[in-house]
Scaffold this active site. Structure first.
Site, PDB file in Angstrom:
ATOM      1  N   CYS A 177       0.830  -1.199   0.000  1.00 14.12           N
ATOM      2  CA  CYS A 177       0.000   0.000   0.000  1.00 14.12           C
ATOM      3  C   CYS A 177       0.879   1.269   0.000  1.00 14.12           C
ATOM      4  O   CYS A 177       1.540   1.547  -0.980  1.00 14.12           O
ATOM      5  CB  CYS A 177      -0.996  -0.047   1.170  1.00 14.12           C
ATOM      6  SG  CYS A 177      -2.367   1.096   0.960  1.00 14.12           S
ATOM      7  N   GLU A 212      -1.083  -8.990   4.106  1.00 11.58           N
ATOM      8  CA  GLU A 212      -0.914  -9.362   5.531  1.00 11.58           C
ATOM      9  C   GLU A 212      -2.260  -9.584   6.211  1.00 11.58           C
ATOM     10  O   GLU A 212      -2.373 -10.398   7.128  1.00 11.58           O
ATOM     11  CB  GLU A 212      -0.061  -8.306   6.262  1.00 11.58           C
ATOM     12  CG  GLU A 212      -0.762  -7.019   6.678  1.00 11.58           C
ATOM     13  CD  GLU A 212      -0.956  -6.009   5.531  1.00 11.58           C
ATOM     14  OE1 GLU A 212      -0.806  -6.373   4.360  1.00 11.58           O
ATOM     15  OE2 GLU A 212      -1.281  -4.835   5.841  1.00 11.58           O
ATOM     16  N   HIS A 263      -3.439  -5.413   0.733  1.00 10.00           N
ATOM     17  CA  HIS A 263      -2.881  -5.787   2.040  1.00 10.00           C
ATOM     18  C   HIS A 263      -2.862  -7.307   2.212  1.00 10.00           C
ATOM     19  O   HIS A 263      -3.730  -7.867   2.887  1.00 10.00           O
ATOM     20  CB  HIS A 263      -3.692  -5.144   3.170  1.00 10.00           C
ATOM     21  CG  HIS A 263      -3.503  -3.667   3.269  1.00 10.00           C
ATOM     22  ND1 HIS A 263      -2.508  -3.085   4.040  1.00 10.00           N
ATOM     23  CD2 HIS A 263      -4.158  -2.636   2.675  1.00 10.00           C
ATOM     24  CE1 HIS A 263      -2.574  -1.762   3.933  1.00 10.00           C
ATOM     25  NE2 HIS A 263      -3.565  -1.465   3.103  1.00 10.00           N
TER      26      HIS A 263
END
Ligand code: MN
Length: 236
Positions: free
Chosen positions: A107, A213, A211
């Site tokens: 990002c 993660e 994202h």
């Protein structure tokens, strides 16, 4: 030996605290790395020391980048800017690229990667694009993929995820406008917004606009493969 991965940290506008989301830490641990959180320093010698010690750099998400770093005045839709983080990361990413350290930019981390290499951003994709765009600021749980991206043929990203299209989550109002010369675009949304870039000149320098993660929460395979490939590159 496990590689040491520096994770960039956010700093709030009042500059009272550094902050890193635990998802970033867990993602590195799960993929086999040792995370270390990087404070937003300003002197060159300290930045050089940090970059020389780490085996890889994870650029985490966060606030908007001061557009003066890509030679633009602030658009009215520009969000929060954190000068200490900008100053640190601009120098940090430049140095990491110079030393050919593996980098995964997420990002804002992807956006800073592009800016540090000489590229530019849309300060606000909705105000600065003609035509209708997808919803890139999703109202859905963070782990949930809401739009597709198409992955470029023969790219590092395609090599990692082994797919031409994946579904990703989306929490951004900015995006890469002009990729820096060292990059190719390796992923795009159907509205043309750039969702992934990678370096032609480095062994592993990848930026993703989404994202991964967060998507590890639901064992999303492409996300797991991205972190594993990053850590593998950091071991070499
Ligand atoms: Mn998006």
């Amino acid at each position: 030996m496990k590689p040491l991965i520096g994770i960039t940290s956010s700093i709030e506008k009042d500059e009272s605290a550094h902050k890193v989301y635990d998802h970033n830490v867990r993602a590195i641990v799960q993929a086999g790395g040792v995370p270390v959180l990087l404070p937003n320093l300003s002197d060159e010698a300290s930045i050089d020391k940090l970059v020389s010690q780490i085996d890889g750099l994870l650029g985490s998400g966060g606030y908007d980048i001061d557009p003066h770093y890509y030679h633009e005045e602030p658009h009215q839709k520009l969000g929060t800017v954190t000068p200490r983080r900008d100053e640190f990361e601009y120098a940090l990413f430049k140095k990491a690229l110079e030393l050919n350290k593996p980098i995964l930019g997420i990002c804002r981390g992807m956006q800073m990667l592009n800016v540090a290499a000489g590229g530019s951003l849309y300060q606000d994709i909705y105000a600065q694009n003609h035509g209708e765009l997808l919803k890139h600021s999703q109202d859905a749980p963070t782990y949930y993929g809401t739009h597709f991206i198409n992955i470029s043929e023969n790219s590092l990203l395609q090599d990692i995820v082994k797919k031409n299209q994946i579904k990703v989550n989306s929490r951004h109002h900015q995006a890469v406008k002009d990729p820096a010369d060292i990059f190719i675009v390796s992923g795009k949304a159907s509205d043309g917004i750039i969702e992934a870039i990678e370096s032609k000149e480095h062994s592993f320098v990848l930026g993703v606009q989404w994202h991964p993660e967060n998507m590890l929460d639901v064992n999303d395979e492409p996300s797991e493969l991205i972190f594993k490939a990053f850590i593998k590159a950091c071991i070499k």
